[in-house]
Design a protein around this motif. Structure first.
Motif, mmCIF file in Angstrom:
data_model
loop_
_atom_site.group_PDB
_atom_site.id
_atom_site.type_symbol
_atom_site.label_atom_id
_atom_site.label_comp_id
_atom_site.label_asym_id
_atom_site.label_seq_id
_atom_site.Cartn_x
_atom_site.Cartn_y
_atom_site.Cartn_z
ATOM 1 N N LEU A 137 0.851 -1.186 0.000
ATOM 2 C CA LEU A 137 0.000 0.000 0.000
ATOM 3 C C LEU A 137 0.889 1.239 0.000
ATOM 4 C CD1 LEU A 137 -2.768 1.478 0.354
ATOM 5 C CD2 LEU A 137 -2.342 1.369 2.828
ATOM 6 N N THR A 138 0.682 2.108 -0.968
ATOM 7 C CA THR A 138 1.317 3.417 -0.995
ATOM 8 C C THR A 138 0.236 4.447 -0.695
ATOM 9 O OG1 THR A 138 2.973 2.753 -2.635
ATOM 10 C CG2 THR A 138 2.550 5.104 -2.402
ATOM 11 N N PHE A 139 0.461 5.292 0.308
ATOM 12 C CA PHE A 139 -0.556 6.296 0.614
ATOM 13 C C PHE A 139 0.050 7.692 0.661
ATOM 14 C CE2 PHE A 139 0.934 4.733 4.740
ATOM 15 C CZ PHE A 139 1.029 5.864 5.545
ATOM 16 N N SER A 140 -0.706 8.636 0.105
ATOM 17 C CA SER A 140 -0.279 10.036 0.027
ATOM 18 C C SER A 140 -1.281 10.922 0.747
ATOM 19 C CB SER A 140 -0.162 10.485 -1.433
ATOM 20 O OG SER A 140 0.837 9.763 -2.118
ATOM 21 N N LEU A 141 -0.760 11.859 1.529
ATOM 22 C CA LEU A 141 -1.575 12.829 2.246
ATOM 23 C C LEU A 141 -1.182 14.218 1.771
ATOM 24 C CD1 LEU A 141 -1.147 11.323 5.835
ATOM 25 C CD2 LEU A 141 -3.007 10.883 4.237
ATOM 26 N N THR A 142 -2.152 15.031 1.380
ATOM 27 C CA THR A 142 -1.881 16.376 0.903
ATOM 28 C C THR A 142 -2.444 17.384 1.892
ATOM 29 O OG1 THR A 142 -1.919 15.689 -1.421
ATOM 30 C CG2 THR A 142 -2.242 18.035 -0.964
ATOM 31 N N VAL A 143 -1.556 18.125 2.551
ATOM 32 C CA VAL A 143 -1.940 19.075 3.595
ATOM 33 C C VAL A 143 -2.244 20.426 2.968
ATOM 34 C CG1 VAL A 143 -1.264 20.152 5.772
ATOM 35 C CG2 VAL A 143 -0.421 17.859 5.199
ATOM 36 N N VAL A 144 -3.461 20.940 3.227
ATOM 37 C CA VAL A 144 -3.869 22.235 2.698
ATOM 38 C C VAL A 144 -4.419 23.104 3.827
ATOM 39 C CG1 VAL A 144 -4.306 21.455 0.347
ATOM 40 C CG2 VAL A 144 -6.133 21.320 2.037
ATOM 41 N N ASP A 145 -4.118 24.382 3.754
ATOM 42 C CA ASP A 145 -4.603 25.356 4.733
ATOM 43 C C ASP A 145 -5.911 25.936 4.206
ATOM 44 O OD1 ASP A 145 -5.085 27.417 6.472
ATOM 45 O OD2 ASP A 145 -3.194 28.458 6.134
ATOM 46 N N VAL A 146 -7.018 25.688 4.910
ATOM 47 C CA VAL A 146 -8.324 26.159 4.467
ATOM 48 C C VAL A 146 -8.855 27.278 5.365
ATOM 49 C CG1 VAL A 146 -8.960 24.010 3.330
ATOM 50 C CG2 VAL A 146 -9.468 24.314 5.765
ATOM 51 N N SER A 147 -7.963 27.917 6.121
ATOM 52 C CA SER A 147 -8.402 28.966 7.033
ATOM 53 C C SER A 147 -8.659 30.289 6.329
ATOM 54 C CB SER A 147 -7.358 29.183 8.133
ATOM 55 O OG SER A 147 -6.117 29.608 7.586
ATOM 56 N N GLY A 148 -8.179 30.416 5.081
ATOM 57 C CA GLY A 148 -8.385 31.653 4.346
ATOM 58 C C GLY A 148 -9.621 31.603 3.476
ATOM 59 N N ASP A 149 -9.724 32.528 2.550
ATOM 60 C CA ASP A 149 -10.863 32.577 1.642
ATOM 61 C C ASP A 149 -10.703 31.523 0.550
ATOM 62 O OD1 ASP A 149 -11.888 34.722 3.041
ATOM 63 O OD2 ASP A 149 -10.853 36.199 1.778
ATOM 64 N N GLY A 150 -11.858 31.061 0.050
ATOM 65 C CA GLY A 150 -11.829 30.094 -1.038
ATOM 66 C C GLY A 150 -11.969 28.678 -0.544
ATOM 67 N N ASP A 151 -12.440 27.794 -1.435
ATOM 68 C CA ASP A 151 -12.705 26.408 -1.057
ATOM 69 C C ASP A 151 -11.504 25.503 -1.256
ATOM 70 O OD1 ASP A 151 -16.093 26.486 -2.385
ATOM 71 O OD2 ASP A 151 -15.320 27.056 -0.416
ATOM 72 N N ALA A 152 -10.622 25.866 -2.192
ATOM 73 C CA ALA A 152 -9.557 24.945 -2.572
ATOM 74 C C ALA A 152 -8.498 24.810 -1.493
ATOM 75 C CB ALA A 152 -8.910 25.394 -3.875
ATOM 76 N N GLY A 153 -8.220 25.874 -0.755
ATOM 77 C CA GLY A 153 -7.165 25.823 0.239
ATOM 78 C C GLY A 153 -5.809 26.060 -0.397
ATOM 79 N N THR A 154 -4.822 26.261 0.451
ATOM 80 C CA THR A 154 -3.458 26.520 0.002
ATOM 81 C C THR A 154 -2.543 25.402 0.475
ATOM 82 O OG1 THR A 154 -3.838 28.906 0.174
ATOM 83 C CG2 THR A 154 -1.547 28.163 0.068
ATOM 84 N N ALA A 155 -1.752 24.862 -0.427
ATOM 85 C CA ALA A 155 -0.839 23.783 -0.066
ATOM 86 C C ALA A 155 0.123 24.244 1.018
ATOM 87 C CB ALA A 155 -0.050 23.330 -1.296
ATOM 88 N N VAL A 156 0.310 23.410 2.041
ATOM 89 C CA VAL A 156 1.224 23.747 3.138
ATOM 90 C C VAL A 156 2.567 23.082 2.854
ATOM 91 C CG1 VAL A 156 1.555 23.804 5.634
ATOM 92 C CG2 VAL A 156 -0.756 23.822 4.698
ATOM 93 N N ALA A 157 3.337 23.703 1.983
ATOM 94 C CA ALA A 157 4.668 23.180 1.666
ATOM 95 C C ALA A 157 5.541 23.251 2.906
ATOM 96 C CB ALA A 157 5.287 24.000 0.538
ATOM 97 N N GLY A 158 6.317 22.200 3.133
ATOM 98 C CA GLY A 158 7.222 22.176 4.271
ATOM 99 C C GLY A 158 6.611 21.663 5.559
ATOM 100 N N ALA A 159 5.311 21.388 5.546
ATOM 101 C CA ALA A 159 4.707 20.765 6.722
ATOM 102 C C ALA A 159 5.282 19.359 6.861
ATOM 103 C CB ALA A 159 3.195 20.702 6.576
ATOM 104 N N ALA A 160 5.159 18.786 8.046
ATOM 105 C CA ALA A 160 5.627 17.422 8.257
ATOM 106 C C ALA A 160 4.463 16.558 8.722
ATOM 107 C CB ALA A 160 6.753 17.386 9.282
ATOM 108 N N VAL A 161 4.464 15.318 8.289
ATOM 109 C CA VAL A 161 3.419 14.372 8.685
ATOM 110 C C VAL A 161 4.065 13.129 9.273
ATOM 111 C CG1 VAL A 161 1.516 12.908 7.907
ATOM 112 C CG2 VAL A 161 1.827 15.183 6.905
ATOM 113 N N TYR A 162 3.619 12.767 10.455
ATOM 114 C CA TYR A 162 4.016 11.508 11.102
ATOM 115 C C TYR A 162 2.856 10.544 10.936
ATOM 116 C CZ TYR A 162 4.733 8.230 15.042
ATOM 117 O OH TYR A 162 4.870 7.111 15.839
#
Length: 296
Positions: A137-162
């Motif tokens: 199984l290969t799994f990908s998680l895409t972190v986006v910041d949805v606190s601003g305006d718009g539905d799409a959100g902004t990619a959180v480059a440099g975030a870390a996921v454990y």
């Protein structure tokens, strides 16, 4: 990205005592109270809400696929149910990390072990050795910041996921298997906010729907202490894919366990899973790929 308040998780009651895995927020509260975000639980009504039982969720699993043919389970749910793409810009729910996070909150801390930053989590690292067996199984998680305006959100480059999950037998490394630390790893998000892990398909153990745990951190430097995390949540896996995988050798107990739980009875996903159901494609013979958008 707001500081989350954990949503209430009810303990799933069965005729037999469930395994001590992920028994909900009320079970994990003593641990969670040591974490920075849990301060919110102590506000008026917060503690009572954390211990309250959750209410109903939606639907059943996705469409059935064969064990040999490629399948694409689009975000979970029966035909007509909302998928992740349909639910707007809401933030992914805050969930319990369960009793086996190995993030330093209740004993072991994989985050401070040399070698934890890696994409392939099938093997143990550091001073441990061993390989988890199972369907790839290969799994990908895409972190986006949805606190601003718009539905799409902004990619959180440099975030870390454990990310971490159980093995083919439903065991967690560093706890059930004290001499192993496989199926755990940290990745730094790329320019698109995406991290990708190579792993094996997790088991279904008694009382829980098949899932993967993860914690989101602001940066790789922050991903050494659970007090720095922005969000703790879980990824759910579609029923048709689970049934195909569990029909293979090594997953026999998962067949029985899956029959004893539904998304509506699961103590984490029962109050809604549209933002947590992964889109999965692939087959038993070629392995599976899962993707999930993680709005924070």
């Amino acid at each position: 990205m707001r500081t989350p308040s954990p949503r209430p998780d009810a303990v799933h009651e069965e005729s037999e005592t469930p395994e001590a895995h992920d028994l909900g927020l009320s079970h994990d509260l003593p641990t969670l109270l040591n974490r920075r975000h849990a301060i919110g639980l102590l506000t008026a009504g917060g503690l009572a809400a954390a211990l309250a039982a959750c209410t109903s969720g939606t639907g059943s699993s996705g469409s059935t696929g064969s064990t040999g043919s490629p399948t694409d389970s689009a975000g979970g749910g029966a035909p007509g149910d909302a998928t992740q793409a349909d639910v707007g810009d809401g933030e992914i729910p805050e969930e319990t990390g369960g009793p086996y996070p190995a993030d330093g909150t209740n004993g072991p801390n994989a985050l401070t072990t040399t070698g934890v930053v890696r994409s392939d989590i099938t093997t143990s690292f550091g001073d441990s050795s061993g390989t988890a067996e199972g369907i790839p199984l290969t799994f990908s998680l895409t972190v986006v910041d949805v606190s601003g305006d718009g539905d799409a959100g902004t990619a959180v480059a440099g975030a870390a996921v454990y990310a971490w999950h159980c093995d083919r037998e439903g065991r967690y490394s560093m706890y059930d298997l004290a001499d192993q630390n496989y199926l755990r790893g940290v990745q730094e998000a790329d320019a698109d906010g995406t991290v990708t892990f190579t792993s094996i398909f997790p088991a279904c153990y008694a009382g829980r729907w098949p899932h993967i745990h993860f914690e989101v951190y602001p940066s790789l430097d922050d991903a050494t202490s659970a007090t720095n995390r922005m969000r703790t949540s879980q990824l759910a896996l579609p029923q048709d894919v689970c049934e195909a995988v569990y029909a293979t050798t090594g997953y026999e107990q998962s067949v029985t366990n899956l029959q004893g739980v539904t998304l509506d009875s699961d103590n984490v996903f029962s109050d809604g899973y549209a933002l947590q159901m992964a889109r999965v494609s692939g087959s038993v013979s070629e392995g599976y790929t899962a993707t999930l958008r993680v709005p924070v």
